[in-house]
Design a protein around this motif. Sequence first.
Motif, short mmCIF file in Angstrom:
data_model
loop_
_atom_site.label_atom_id
_atom_site.label_comp_id
_atom_site.label_asym_id
_atom_site.label_seq_id
_atom_site.Cartn_x
_atom_site.Cartn_y
_atom_site.Cartn_z
N SER A 64 41.01 30.67 3.21
CA SER A 64 40.48 29.30 3.23
C SER A 64 40.89 28.49 1.99
CB SER A 64 38.95 29.33 3.32
OG SER A 64 38.39 29.97 2.18
N TYR A 65 41.68 29.08 1.10
CA TYR A 65 42.10 28.37 -0.11
C TYR A 65 42.88 27.10 0.26
CZ TYR A 65 44.68 27.22 -4.34
OH TYR A 65 45.22 26.55 -5.42
N GLU A 66 42.49 26.00 -0.32
CA GLU A 66 43.17 24.72 -0.10
C GLU A 66 44.12 24.47 -1.27
OE1 GLU A 66 43.06 22.79 2.50
OE2 GLU A 66 41.51 23.94 3.58
N LYS A 67 45.42 24.42 -0.98
CA LYS A 67 46.38 24.24 -2.07
C LYS A 67 46.27 22.84 -2.67
CE LYS A 67 50.26 22.97 0.98
NZ LYS A 67 51.66 23.31 1.34
N LYS A 68 46.51 22.79 -3.97
CA LYS A 68 46.39 21.54 -4.71
C LYS A 68 47.73 20.80 -4.81
CE LYS A 68 42.73 23.65 -7.51
NZ LYS A 68 42.35 24.11 -8.87
N ILE A 69 48.83 21.57 -4.84
CA ILE A 69 50.15 20.95 -4.94
C ILE A 69 50.60 20.58 -3.53
CG2 ILE A 69 52.50 21.20 -5.81
CD1 ILE A 69 50.39 21.39 -7.97
N THR A 70 50.41 19.33 -3.14
CA THR A 70 50.75 18.88 -1.79
C THR A 70 51.60 17.62 -1.85
OG1 THR A 70 48.69 17.60 -1.69
CG2 THR A 70 48.63 19.84 -0.81
N SER A 71 52.22 17.30 -0.74
CA SER A 71 53.03 16.09 -0.65
C SER A 71 52.13 14.92 -0.27
CB SER A 71 54.12 16.27 0.41
OG SER A 71 54.93 17.40 0.12
N ILE A 72 52.23 13.83 -1.02
CA ILE A 72 51.37 12.67 -0.75
C ILE A 72 51.97 11.80 0.36
CG2 ILE A 72 50.42 10.55 -1.75
CD1 ILE A 72 50.22 12.02 -4.41
N LYS A 73 53.26 11.51 0.25
CA LYS A 73 53.89 10.61 1.24
C LYS A 73 54.97 11.30 2.06
CE LYS A 73 53.06 6.45 -1.52
NZ LYS A 73 53.68 5.27 -2.19
N ASN A 74 55.35 12.54 1.70
CA ASN A 74 56.38 13.29 2.42
C ASN A 74 57.70 12.52 2.53
OD1 ASN A 74 55.04 15.77 3.16
ND2 ASN A 74 53.77 14.55 4.51
N LEU A 75 58.07 11.86 1.45
CA LEU A 75 59.34 11.12 1.45
C LEU A 75 60.52 12.09 1.41
CD1 LEU A 75 58.52 8.31 -1.16
CD2 LEU A 75 58.42 8.17 1.35
N PRO A 76 61.65 11.71 2.03
CA PRO A 76 62.84 12.57 1.95
C PRO A 76 63.46 12.50 0.56
CG PRO A 76 63.35 10.52 3.10
CD PRO A 76 61.87 10.52 2.88
N VAL A 77 64.11 13.58 0.14
CA VAL A 77 64.74 13.66 -1.17
C VAL A 77 66.16 13.10 -1.07
CG1 VAL A 77 65.52 15.22 -2.99
CG2 VAL A 77 63.36 15.65 -1.82
N PRO A 78 66.62 12.32 -2.04
CA PRO A 78 67.99 11.80 -2.01
C PRO A 78 69.03 12.92 -1.86
CG PRO A 78 66.73 10.74 -3.75
CD PRO A 78 65.87 11.85 -3.21
N LYS A 79 70.13 12.60 -1.23
CA LYS A 79 71.16 13.60 -0.94
C LYS A 79 72.06 13.89 -2.14
CE LYS A 79 69.86 13.92 3.32
NZ LYS A 79 69.14 15.16 3.78
N GLU A 80 72.05 13.01 -3.14
CA GLU A 80 72.88 13.19 -4.33
C GLU A 80 71.98 13.28 -5.57
OE1 GLU A 80 76.05 13.62 -4.19
OE2 GLU A 80 76.25 13.18 -2.04
N PRO A 81 72.49 13.91 -6.65
CA PRO A 81 71.70 13.99 -7.89
C PRO A 81 71.30 12.61 -8.39
CG PRO A 81 73.60 15.44 -8.01
CD PRO A 81 73.78 14.63 -6.77
N LYS A 82 70.04 12.48 -8.81
CA LYS A 82 69.52 11.22 -9.32
C LYS A 82 68.86 11.45 -10.67
CE LYS A 82 70.63 8.96 -5.56
NZ LYS A 82 71.68 7.90 -5.56
N THR A 83 68.44 10.37 -11.28
CA THR A 83 67.81 10.44 -12.60
C THR A 83 66.43 11.09 -12.50
OG1 THR A 83 68.96 8.46 -13.35
CG2 THR A 83 67.00 9.11 -14.59
N LEU A 84 66.18 12.05 -13.38
CA LEU A 84 64.88 12.71 -13.48
C LEU A 84 64.24 12.24 -14.78
CD1 LEU A 84 62.96 14.94 -12.27
CD2 LEU A 84 64.07 16.51 -13.86
#
Length: 614
Positions: free
Chosen positions: A341-361
Amino acid sequence: MDKQNNKKKDNKQKLKRILSNNWFIIKISFETAPFFMLFMIFIAIQAQCLIFLEHTYGIKYVLEAVEFHKPFPVVVQFLLIVMISWAISFLLGTIYTNNVHQKSLPKIQKRLKEIMYEKAKELDLECYDNPEYYNEFVLSLSEADKSITRTHQIIDTFFRALTSVIVSGVFLLVTDSLSIIFVLASFGLTIFFSQLLNKLNFSNRLEKNPKERKRSYIHRVFYLNDYAKEVRLNPSIRTRLYSEFDQVNKDIYGIEKKYAVKRTWLHFVSHYLTNDFVSDVVYITYLVFRAAVQHVISYSSVVVLWNSSGDMKYNLQTMATVLPQISENSLYIEKIRNFISYEKKITSIKNLPVPKEPKTLELKNVSFGYSEKDGYILHDICLTIEPNQKIALVGYNGAGKTTLIKLIMRLYDPSEGEILYNGINIKDYDINEYREMIGTIFQDFKIFATNVGYNVVLDYTDEDTITRREKDIRNALEFSGFKEKLDTLPQDLLTELTTEFEENGVDLSGGESQKLAIARAFYKDAHLVILDEPSSALDPIAEYQLNEAMLQTVDNKSVIFISHRLSTTRNADRIIMLEQGRIIEEETHEELIRLQQKYADMWKAQAGKYVDIA
C-alpha cells in the motif's frame, strides 16, 4: 467509562484488522486457485467425519453389538462401509497432496510475489535508505510464502477442529447432555491457567532476548567469513569473546532459574488439575455412576463418551489456538500489506515528454537533506550544465557529490529549490522517460547472474536479441576496455557470469566487472551520462585509456562524472568542487590550478601518481 468504550473500540478494530489481513491471503488464494481451496476445506471436513465415524460411533456400534448380542454379519457390513469410506478418503487425500496441492500452491505464491515485485519497482529510493522501512521490506518479502502456508494451515486446522467439535458435541448431547458441562469446565480451566503460563513464558522470553541476541552475535563472529581474518589475526578478540560468551550463558541460566519454580507449578495446575483430574477422575466417576447406579447409559457408552469428550476438548483447545495463530500471522501479513500500500512520493506531475536531444540542465538554489533530524547535506546549489558539456564533480568523502547526482536523476526531490531541464521542472516530465534518458554507472554497480550480453543491455532479451544488437554491444565493450577479456570467454557474449546458477560460469575481477558495467553507459543511447567513480577499480593505465575512449564516444552527450582521481577530471569542460554540501570552486582544471585554492591543494597531493600519464 469513555476509556472502557475506547478500549472496546480499539479491540474491535484490532480484531477487524486481524481478520482483514488473513482474508487478504485467503482472497488471493481463492482468486488464483479456487478449486484447490475448496478441495482443501472438503478434505479437512470429510477426514474428521470419518475419524468420528470410526473412532467414536464405530467403537460404540461394535461394543454395543457385543454387549447386546447383535448379529455378526451386521457388524461386518458396518466395518466394510467404514473400510470403503477410508479407501475413498485416502484416494482423495493422495490426489490433493500429490497433485492439486503441488500444482496450486506455487501459483498462489507466484501471484502474491508478482503483486509485491510490481510494488518494489515503484519504491522510492528513500525506502532503501530508511533502515526501519527497508528491514520491514525485506521481512515482508521473506515472509510472503510462509504467510500463505500459515494461512492455509490455519484454514485446515480450523475446519478440522470445527467439524470435530460439531459432530462430537451433537453426539454428547444426544447420548448424555450433561457431559457437555464437564468438557466445557475442563476446557475453561485449561485456557485460564494456560494464559497465565503463556504470560510467564513471554516475560521470560523478553528478559532473555537481549542476552540471546548477544550470544547469537558471538556465534556469528566465530563462523562467518566476514570476521574470519580479524579473529585469526587478533587473538585478544577471541579471548574477550570467550569471556563474554561464558558470561551471557550464565545470565541466561540465571533468568531460566528465576522463572523455573513458577513455571513448574503453573504447568502442573494447567495440565493435571484442570485436565487429568477433571476429565479422568471426576468425569469418569460421573459416567460410571450413570451406568452402574442410574442405568441410563450402557457400559459401552461410558467408554465412548469418555473418548469423545477428550476429542471434543482437544478440538476446542485447537480452535482456541486459531485466534493467536491468525493474530501472529496477521503481524507478518500487515507488513506485506503496508509494503504493497506504499504510495510513492517521486511521481510525474504533468507527464510531459522528454526532449529528443540533449538540453540545458539547471539547478537553482537546490538544498537537500535525507531527514529533518540530520539536516541538509546540500546547501543552495546553483549549477548549469549546457548540452554536451563534460562536468566533473570533485571533493572529499561526504561532500555531497553522489547525493547531488541522485537529485539530478530524480531518485530524490530537492528539499528546497528546483531542477530544470530545457527550462522545465524535471517533476513535470514523465518520470520513466526522464530516467531513461540518463545512462548511469555507480561505484557500487552489480553484475547480474546472466550472460555478458544481457549484463550490457540490461533489458528483457534473449539470444536472438543479443545477436541483433551484437555490433552495438561489442562497440560498447571495446570502448570500455573489456574486449581483451571478452576474447578469452568460452561463449563470447553468451558466456554466463558468476557461478550462482552455472557451475561453469565466469567470475570477473573487480576491474573487469567495472569495465563491463561502464560498457552499459556506452551502449545506452542516453542524453546524459553520469559516472560515479567509474574507474575506481582500474589501474592508472586502464583509467587513462577509459577516459580517452569516453571523451571520444560521448561527444554528443552531456557527461557528469565523479572521481577522487583528479587525472580523470582534468580534461573536463568544467570542474565543480564541493565541500560540506556547497560549491566552493568552479572552473577548468588549468584555471583552478592557477587559483591555488582547495582544488589545487588536492591536485598537488595526487599529482605524483599521474605525472607519467599526463
